[in-house]
Design a protein around this motif. Structure first.
Motif, PDB file in Angstrom:
ATOM      1  N   ASN A 240       0.812  -1.219   0.000  1.00 35.87           N
ATOM      2  CA  ASN A 240       0.000   0.000   0.000  1.00 35.87           C
ATOM      3  C   ASN A 240       0.846   1.271   0.000  1.00 35.87           C
ATOM      4  O   ASN A 240       0.429   2.311  -0.514  1.00 35.87           O
ATOM      5  N   SER A 241       2.048   1.174   0.579  1.00 39.58           N
ATOM      6  CA  SER A 241       2.911   2.367   0.655  1.00 39.58           C
ATOM      7  C   SER A 241       3.564   2.686  -0.693  1.00 39.58           C
ATOM      8  O   SER A 241       3.969   3.820  -0.937  1.00 39.58           O
ATOM      9  N   VAL A 242       3.645   1.668  -1.572  1.00 40.29           N
ATOM     10  CA  VAL A 242       4.344   1.860  -2.849  1.00 40.29           C
ATOM     11  C   VAL A 242       3.665   2.944  -3.683  1.00 40.29           C
ATOM     12  O   VAL A 242       4.321   3.862  -4.193  1.00 40.29           O
ATOM     13  N   GLU A 243       2.319   2.839  -3.759  1.00 39.94           N
ATOM     14  CA  GLU A 243       1.579   3.786  -4.599  1.00 39.94           C
ATOM     15  C   GLU A 243       1.762   5.228  -4.095  1.00 39.94           C
ATOM     16  O   GLU A 243       1.989   6.153  -4.871  1.00 39.94           O
ATOM     17  N   ARG A 244       1.696   5.355  -2.762  1.00 41.34           N
ATOM     18  CA  ARG A 244       1.848   6.696  -2.172  1.00 41.34           C
ATOM     19  C   ARG A 244       3.231   7.258  -2.499  1.00 41.34           C
ATOM     20  O   ARG A 244       3.378   8.421  -2.864  1.00 41.34           O
ATOM     21  N   GLN A 246       5.164   6.401  -5.011  1.00 41.66           N
ATOM     22  CA  GLN A 246       5.277   6.676  -6.454  1.00 41.66           C
ATOM     23  C   GLN A 246       4.689   8.043  -6.801  1.00 41.66           C
ATOM     24  O   GLN A 246       5.238   8.782  -7.595  1.00 41.66           O
ATOM     25  N   LYS A 247       3.550   8.362  -6.156  1.00 36.68           N
ATOM     26  CA  LYS A 247       2.911   9.667  -6.403  1.00 36.68           C
ATOM     27  C   LYS A 247       3.830  10.825  -6.016  1.00 36.68           C
ATOM     28  O   LYS A 247       3.821  11.884  -6.615  1.00 36.68           O
ATOM     29  N   GLU A 269       5.521  -8.786  -2.146  1.00 35.16           N
ATOM     30  CA  GLU A 269       4.644  -9.336  -3.188  1.00 35.16           C
ATOM     31  C   GLU A 269       4.619 -10.866  -3.141  1.00 35.16           C
ATOM     32  O   GLU A 269       3.578 -11.479  -3.353  1.00 35.16           O
ATOM     33  N   ASP A 282      -5.264  -7.171  -6.802  1.00 36.62           N
ATOM     34  CA  ASP A 282      -5.386  -6.706  -8.196  1.00 36.62           C
ATOM     35  C   ASP A 282      -6.803  -6.243  -8.485  1.00 36.62           C
ATOM     36  O   ASP A 282      -7.020  -5.209  -9.105  1.00 36.62           O
ATOM     37  N   LYS A 285      -7.466  -2.903  -6.951  1.00 35.97           N
ATOM     38  CA  LYS A 285      -6.848  -1.805  -7.717  1.00 35.97           C
ATOM     39  C   LYS A 285      -7.700  -1.470  -8.928  1.00 35.97           C
ATOM     40  O   LYS A 285      -7.875  -0.317  -9.285  1.00 35.97           O
ATOM     41  N   LYS A 288     -10.703   0.702  -8.064  1.00 36.37           N
ATOM     42  CA  LYS A 288     -10.483   2.084  -7.589  1.00 36.37           C
ATOM     43  C   LYS A 288     -10.613   3.080  -8.724  1.00 36.37           C
ATOM     44  O   LYS A 288     -10.246   2.805  -9.844  1.00 36.37           O
TER      45      LYS A 288
END
Lengths: 288, 90
Positions: A240-244, A246-247, A269, A282, A285, A288
């Motif tokens: 969950n932290s990866v997306e944040r 990346q932004k 993963e 998946d 995601k 969303k």
């Protein structure tokens, strides 16, 4: 997927075939090799073929260990099971040419049956990358420590220092080529403390599961190879932290004071994949 | 396929059956089972169907059943017929 645990089942015994259907192993390895006497090979083939066609085996991978290619039995073994519901053929004393020969035979049957290599000699340990690369059908390897130590002419100990090199090399090779690695069975039937210690050793080396000859070993093997709640929770937080991150354009960042980068994310993963949550994530995601 | 010699297959262990066959001018089935009262007719039917599927029209079959499921009965009959005929591939 072969999974966390695989139980060897003698194909010559109706009572064991019946009982296997009810055990908790992720995979069943129906054996036509060592557990079947030479003059009972024909009967075991007939029994296994009928069992595979008529027993309800739900939610398990079905693997058949055929006889070695140095015998007269292996072609008859494959003919007996190629049109049944098996997923994988386990090849004993596997060498690169064995994998190629069986793969060619399966191609002629137009089947998508996978192969698994049983590594149980010094030469096979050294040839492991050639064995894995010999066919795209190879989805896993299994380490056979009893025959391996016999080949080396050494005694096998419970502590297992004499098999460390081969055990570690095979786990590493399997990971290098993205296939599953099953650790050697623990052969002392009633020593559950010893089983726990031995299973943890394999897991620390990178094995993805363990084979067994005793149905009573399966629950402990499953427990050890199932990621803990704490591991799953942490893996979900990493994902969950990866997306944040990346932004915010960050390649590496910290979570709970620890650096998170590509290897940590890959490990998270794998944990998610192992507990079967990958598809769920998946889907989330997508929604969303 | 024909029965040309005496042969046997299976065991007397629980969930298994022991099947013996020998040449005979007629087709005879001699069945003993621990569940003969409840399942005797069904067991006889499975055995007869397997014998016919294998193209056998005569032979003396003696079956000692120890609670074998249908798949096991079929497998043991198939094996014993192959062993008693020209297909013995042991």
């Amino acid at each position: 997927m072969i999974g966390k645990s695989a139980l060897f089942v003698p194909s010559s015994s109706p009572s064991m075939l019946n009982a296997a259907c009810a055990c908790n192993a992720d995979s069943l390895i129906f054996d036509l090799e060592d557990s079947v006497a030479a003059d009972e090979k024909d009967a075991a083939r007939d029994l296994l073929k009928e069992a595979l066609n008529h027993l309800y085996i739900i939610g398990k991978n079905i693997i058949v260990r055929i006889n070695a290619l140095s015998t007269d039995y292996w072609k008859k073994d494959i003919e007996a099971v190629v049109d049944t519901k098996i997923n994988t053929i386990l090849i004993p004393k596997a060498r690169p040419d064995d994998i190629k020969n069986i793969s060619d035979l399966l191609n002629s049957h137009n089947t998508n049956i996978n192969l698994m290599a049983l590594i149980e000699s010094a030469v096979s340990v050294e040839e492991i990358t050639d064995i894995i690369k010999a066919s795209k059908r190879v989805i896993g390897i299994l380490f056979g420590a009893e025959d391996y130590t016999s080949d080396l002419g050494i005694e096998r100990s419970q502590e297992g220092s004499e098999i460390f090199y081969a055990r570690a090399r095979l786990a590493n090779a399997a990971h290098a080529y993205g296939i599953e690695a099953l650790d050697t069975p623990f052969t002392i039937l009633d020593d559950f403390e010893g089983l726990k210690e031995d299973t943890l050793k394999g897991k620390k080396l990178g094995y993805t599961g363990k084979a067994s000859i005793n149905p009573r070993h399966i629950d402990l093997i499953n427990k050890i190879y199932t990621p803990s709640e704490k591991e799953v929770e942490y893996a979900l937080r990493v994902i969950n932290s990866v997306e944040r991150a990346q932004k915010k354009g960050k390649g590496a960042y910290t979570l709970d004071g620890k650096m998170i980068d590509a290897p940590i994310i890959a490990r998270a993963e794998k944990v998610i994949e192992r507990v079967g949550l990958k598809g769920v994530l998946d889907d989330e995601k997508c929604c969303k | 396929m024909t029965i040309i010699r005496q042969a046997s297959a299976g065991s007397l262990e629980s969930s298994d059956c022991f099947v013996m066959v020998r040449p005979d001018k007629d087709l005879k089935i001699d069945l003993e089972s621990i569940v003969i009262n409840r399942y005797g007719q069904k067991i006889r039917q499975v055995i007869l169907q397997t014998i016919k599927e294998m193209g056998i029209n005569n032979g003396y079959f003696k079956i000692q059943d120890k609670g074998a499921l249908d798949y096991c009965l079929r497998a043991r009959v198939r094996t014993v017929i192959k062993r008693a005929g020209e297909e013995d591939d042991r």
